[in-house]
Design an enzyme around this catalytic site. Structure first.
Site, mmCIF file in Angstrom:
data_model
loop_
_atom_site.group_PDB
_atom_site.id
_atom_site.type_symbol
_atom_site.label_atom_id
_atom_site.label_comp_id
_atom_site.label_asym_id
_atom_site.label_seq_id
_atom_site.Cartn_x
_atom_site.Cartn_y
_atom_site.Cartn_z
ATOM 1 N N ASP B 436 -10.798 -0.238 47.141
ATOM 2 C CA ASP B 436 -9.754 -0.314 46.527
ATOM 3 C C ASP B 436 -10.273 -0.709 45.298
ATOM 4 O O ASP B 436 -10.386 -2.452 46.145
ATOM 5 C CB ASP B 436 -9.198 -1.055 48.502
ATOM 6 C CG ASP B 436 -8.223 -2.374 47.705
ATOM 7 O OD1 ASP B 436 -7.349 -2.430 46.754
ATOM 8 O OD2 ASP B 436 -7.511 -2.936 49.022
ATOM 9 N N HIS B 437 -9.042 -1.138 43.861
ATOM 10 C CA HIS B 437 -9.794 -1.591 43.188
ATOM 11 C C HIS B 437 -8.840 -2.937 42.975
ATOM 12 O O HIS B 437 -9.509 -4.123 42.255
ATOM 13 C CB HIS B 437 -9.566 -0.577 42.031
ATOM 14 C CG HIS B 437 -10.124 -0.286 41.256
ATOM 15 N ND1 HIS B 437 -10.149 -1.874 40.591
ATOM 16 C CD2 HIS B 437 -10.809 -0.319 40.308
ATOM 17 C CE1 HIS B 437 -11.389 -2.003 38.905
ATOM 18 N NE2 HIS B 437 -11.526 -0.829 39.654
#
EC number: 2.3.1.12
Lengths: 570, 464
Positions: B436-437
């Site tokens: 999850d950036h």
């Protein structure tokens, strides 16, 4: 308590010259055959409980008047020179109380000025009753539209209801603006001078406002109202920890909001927030929710307003510390036991609304100039709203009405107190009966009340030796309520079966706030049940709920035809 | 809510009257059943001329109590007041058909009165036959996996709906004192009470890991899915009819929703090639002690995660994220044509032998469909290994509510150039992490993978 104050006054006033009365002494000669409804309670307090109470009252009034005349006579002898004043009456604070007083003063021919340091309308119009009614109007409709079961039973089909937060907030704001303009215009139109600036008392009959404008008046009314009370340990940031002032702007609708205090402010906001989709946690210091309401009403209200909604609660606890949300952390609330003060729990919520009551706004009023010491911020007054100084003596020509005196913190009570004061300064004695002032909580459905609760009435009955009876009816028995599919609710009346006096009425149900006035008027006017039960109510209306109460009451004495004929004459 | 609640209750599942009335406040209409002479019904009385229905405030007597004529049995809230209702006959209160808090129309039966003790059982049978069944709804039971034809990518996510919905974690709420306190919203608490859901085993998907209503509903629905699945399995015979349109099962629907939901999370992928010669050697050495390759990989991952807590974090609300306090490695396992993600809790702290035993136990339980919710929905990082099929690389979809998932390919002999300019043979495997950036950045993953590679290439720490 009020009776006690009255007594202490009558003793001290012998030694205290009273300039006001001296200067207006002449009006005492006018015969006053008008109603002195406010005195009724006082009269009952002193007289033995019998049906002669009504007559007692009429004897009492002239007797007290003659005393005042003598007092004023002595004051004239004191040699205070009659002055000319800028105004007859100056009111500090243009809230609903000040506005009510100003309008009545103009009617009585007084030259009147009103000083406002903020915006006309005060708490009620700008940050209280008025905008909250706008929000509650929205929440009521949301509730109805979301209640599929309710709609279906009408045969109506509504697709999913939604709302626009800004639109709702604008409605509240626009309403406040509109009412504020109405208020301002009504005063301007009547010739009340609206002076802008912070007002303070410089000395007897002298007021300063703004930077250094000094004006004089024969009489001064302090009506500076109140601000939300925030207990210590609670940090209000206006975003996630808020008071009613912020909440009414409806800048956000949090997922989960804790409401500290389950009085009428907290209850109304819980109604708004749950209708808009929030979940609510109540934090109440007392052992039960909704303290201050009649126990039976609060029990039913809890069944309807709390239990089925997305609300839970902690009772018997104080919020000892509340930290606003920051750095990605939620609002932290530390709870301690109200009795043992031991830590009990910690809550993490998205927002907290502090609804722990209101504190008087009396700082910087220059009260020290007239030797007045506030009590927890409240300005001490007698039952005629005359300000009492630090020595327990009356300050001449100075009155305090509304939230600042703390007698009954309701907008309409302030207004009634203001009118009562104007009556007095224009030469007609008047004492307001606070037990005839109704109160309402605008939840869905509404709660309203006037007079004593059942436990209070029973206690009073025991002390004074009269019997207390209670009669109840349900909204489910009312045709109009059933037509509206709103059968939930009860009304109860507490009364004296011996003479038919109404001691208290409590209503929980559709339009309860509008229904209470038949009862409050009856209490104010001293109308007995045996008389009012003969009055006719239109069918089918909600007013029949009260009709049912009156008719179901069992009173030993019969209708006083005399009273009725008197009224016909008037 | 009603929509969600209905999913568990497929036709064959009877809906207990009690639950229903307390959940929705619906009017309960127990069917009036033919009664023999000696078993009498107690009706909801009309306490006023305007009363159409009454609410049971409380039962003064309980089932089995002897009643005398004139005794009060039940308190009913009418439109006027709460009133005691008396019995007109002697006998025994055999069965209560409308529980406290329930509403019944005037004239409908609310309880059965038996004349003798012997008839109590008869009456009870009738009451339950008449729809007055008051069993509690089945509690959330272990998951079953029924997704047919597992696809590699779906593997991680196609865990049972509970695991997906209330994606788990030791995501300890910042102020919940290490998980001792349960942080649940008021409505979630109310629902949990009504749906008989234990909040303690639940991890919330709300802001800051708070348990919200949909988590409770998901668990309640999970229980229902079991029932639905069981029914389905009996009906569904193996063999696929080509060209037919097959509606999603409840679980496939849930998977589908979660797949779509995962699109809301901005993910990115970083791959790494790791030599496994040393690991393979170690494995050979301790295999006899019951150590599995899965446990070794989980252990290595956990040790790397301990050094990079951000990769073990999770972001749920888009405004904040949680550094999870424990490292729970979920490992995807295909079973019975479905899959499940048993969780190795505290994989960084538990020694490799215990971890291996634990893994075996979990797999056995999973096959027997006896995993408890905390055994499959508390993962903070997921491992998916398709190496056994010869897959050399793939990528995985990030399960909503977690920070990262690692796809592990097969370890294969490869020809590599070494630093001294020679050509040699090494066993290598490719791993590919999806993260999850919003909270985990490229450098974070790169450093994590570097650490992981060094642990795997020098695996002496794994056996401690």
């Amino acid at each position: 308590m009020q009776s006690a104050m009255a007594l202490s006054f009558s003793q001290t006033s012998f030694t205290r010259p009273n300039h006001v009365l001296g200067s207006t002494g002449s009006v005492f000669s006018t015969p006053t055959s008008l109603r002195f409804c406010g005195l009724r309670r006082e009269a009952f307090g002193y007289s033995t409980s019998n049906q002669l109470a009504l007559r007692c009252e009429r004897i009492r009034i002239p007797s007290r008047k003659s005393f005042q005349v003598s007092a004023s006579a002595s004051s004239n002898g004191n040699g205070a020179p009659p002055k000319s004043f800028d105004y007859d009456l100056i009111i500090i604070g243009a809230g609903v109380g000040g506005h009510g007083a100003a309008l009545h003063a103009v009617e009585k021919g007084l030259k009147t000025a009103i000083i406002e340091g903020d915006v006309v309308g005060g708490t009620c119009v700008n940050r209280g009753c008025v905008p909250s009614k706008a929000l509650l109007a929205v929440s009521g409709r949301m509730r109805e539209l979301q209640n599929e079961h309710h709609m279906k039973s009408f045969g109506l089909q509504v697709s999913a209801a939604g709302y626009d937060r800004q639109g709702v907030a604008d409605h509240a704001n626009n309403l406040a603006t509109k009412i504020r303009n109405n208020l301002t215009n009504s005063m301007k139109a009547l010739g009340v001078d609206i002076l802008t600036g912070f007002g303070s008392v410089l000395g007897p009959q002298k007021v300063k406002y703004g930077k250094d404008n000094i004006i004089t008046a024969k009489d001064i009314i302090i009506a500076t109202g109140s601000v939300p009370f925030v207990p210590k340990g609670i940090e209000v940031d206006g975003k996630t920890v808020i008071t009613s002032d912020h909440a009414l702007k409806l800048e956000s609708v949090p997922d989960w909001i804790a409401i500290v205090g389950s009085g009428y402010i907290g209850l109304e906001f819980s109604d708004v927030y749950t209708a808009l989709g929030s979940e609510v946690t109540f934090i109440e210091a007392l052992d039960q929710l909704m303290p201050g309401f009649d126990p039976e009403i609060s029990k039913l209200a809890q069944r309807v307003l709390i239990n089925p909604r997305k609300i839970d609660y902690h009772t018997g606890v104080f919020a000892s510390k509340i930290t606003p949300a920051k750095d990605g952390k939620p609002v932290l609330i530390e709870l301690i036991d109200a009795k043992t003060k031991e830590p009990k729990d910690t809550l993490e919520v998205d927002a907290a609304l502090i609804a722990t009551g209101r504190a008087p706004f009396t700082n910087g009023l220059g009260l020290e100039n007239v030797n007045v010491v506030t009590q927890r911020g409240f300005i001490p007054v007698d039952e005629r709203m005359r300000v009492i100084d630090g020595n327990g003596t009356l300050v001449p020509n100075l009155y305090c009405i509304g939230d600042a005196n703390g007698k009954l913190m309701l907008a309409h009570a302030a207004s009634a107190q203001g009118i009562s004061v104007v009556e007095q300064v224009s030469g007609r004695d008047h004492v307001l009966n606070h037990l005839s002032i109704p109160a309402a909580c605008f939840t869905h459905p509404e709660i309203s009340m006037v007079g004593l609760t059942e436990p209070q009435a029973k206690e009073k009955g025991e002390k004074e030796g009269f019997k207390v009876s209670v009669v109840k009816t349900s909204f489910k028995a009312n045709t109009k309520a059933l037509a509206e599919n709103e059968g939930e609710g009860i009304a109860k009346m507490i009364y004296r079966p011996d003479n038919g006096e109404i001691l208290g009425v409590h209503i929980f149900g559709l339009h309860a706030a509008d229904l209470i006035h038949e009862a409050s008027n009856a209490i104010a006017l001293g109308t007995r049940i045996q008389d009012i039960k003969l009055a006719v109510h239109a069918h089918p209306t909600l007013s029949e709920v009260l009709d049912e109460l009156f008719k179901a009451a069992k009173v030993e004495s019969h209708a006083t035809t005399r009273t009725v004929s008197e009224k016909v004459v008037v | 809510m009603s929509r969600l609640l209905q999913t568990p209750f497929l036709p064959s599942v009877s809906l207990p009257t009690k639950t229903r009335s307390s959940v929705t406040g619906f009017r309960v209409k127990p069917r009036i059943i033919p009664i023999q002479a000696k078993i009498r019904e107690i009706f909801m009385p009309a306490l006023s001329s305007t009363m159409t229905e009454g609410k049971i405030v409380s039962w003064v007597k309980s089932e089995g109590d002897k009643l005398n004529k004139g005794e009060s049995v039940v308190v009913v809230e009418s439109d006027k007041a709460d009133m005691d209702v008396e019995t007109f006959y002697d006998g025994y209160l055999a069965a209560i058909m409308v529980e406290e808090g329930g509403v019944a129309p005037v004239g409908s039966a609310i309880a059965l009165l038996a004349e003798t003790e012997d008839e109590i059982a008869d009456a009870k049978a009738k009451a339950s036959g008449g729809g007055g069944d008051s069993k509690a709804p089945p509690p959330a039971s272990p998951p079953t996996a029924t997704v047919v034809a597992p696809v590699a990518v779906e593997k991680k996510i196609a865990a049972p709906p509970v695991a997906i919905k209330a994606v788990a974690a030791s995501a300890v709420h910042p102020a919940s004192e290490g998980g001792k306190r349960i942080v649940a919203s008021p409505y979630a608490k109310k629902l949990a009470k009504e749906l008989n859901v234990e909040l303690a085993g639940l991890v919330g998907s709300g802001p800051m890991g708070r348990i919200v209503a949909k988590d409770v509903e998901a668990v309640a629905a999970g229980g229902g899915v079991q029932a639905a699945v069981a029914v389905k399995e009996v009906v569904a015979v193996p063999g696929v009819e080509l060209g037919s349109v097959v509606p999603f099962t409840t679980m496939q629907g849930a998977v589908s929703r979660n797949m779509v939901e995962s699109l809301a999370v901005p993910t990115f992928r970083v791959g790494y090639t790791i030599s496994t010669d040393a690991l393979d050697a170690l494995y050979k050495k301790i295999k006899s002690k019951g150590v599995t390759m899965t446990a070794l990989l989980a252990k290595a991952t956990a040790l790397a995660l301990a050094k990079h807590p951000v990769v073990n974090s999770s972001c749920r609300d888009g405004n904040s994220f949680v550094y999870n306090s424990s490292i729970n490695v979920a490992v995807a396992v295909a079973i019975d044509g479905g899959l499940i993600t048993p969780v190795l809790q505290n994989a960084d702290k538990v020694d490799i032998y215990s971890l291996s035993r634990k893994w075996k136990e979990l797999v056995d339980k999973a096959r027997a469909k006896q995993l408890q919710p905390q055994e499959y929905n508390t993962g903070t990082f997921t491992l998916s290994n398709l190496g056994m099929f010869g897959v050399d690389r793939f990528d995985a979809i990030l399960p909503p509510g977690t920070g990262a998932i690692m796809a592990v390919g097969a370890s294969q002999p490869s020809v590599v150039a070494t630093k001294d300019g020679r050509i040699g043979m090494k066993n290598q495997m490719q791993v590919n992490v999806t993260a999850d950036h919003r909270v985990i950045y490229g450098a974070d993953l790169a450093q994590f993978l570097q650490t992981l590679a060094s642990i795997i290439e020098d695996p002496k720490d794994l056996t401690f």
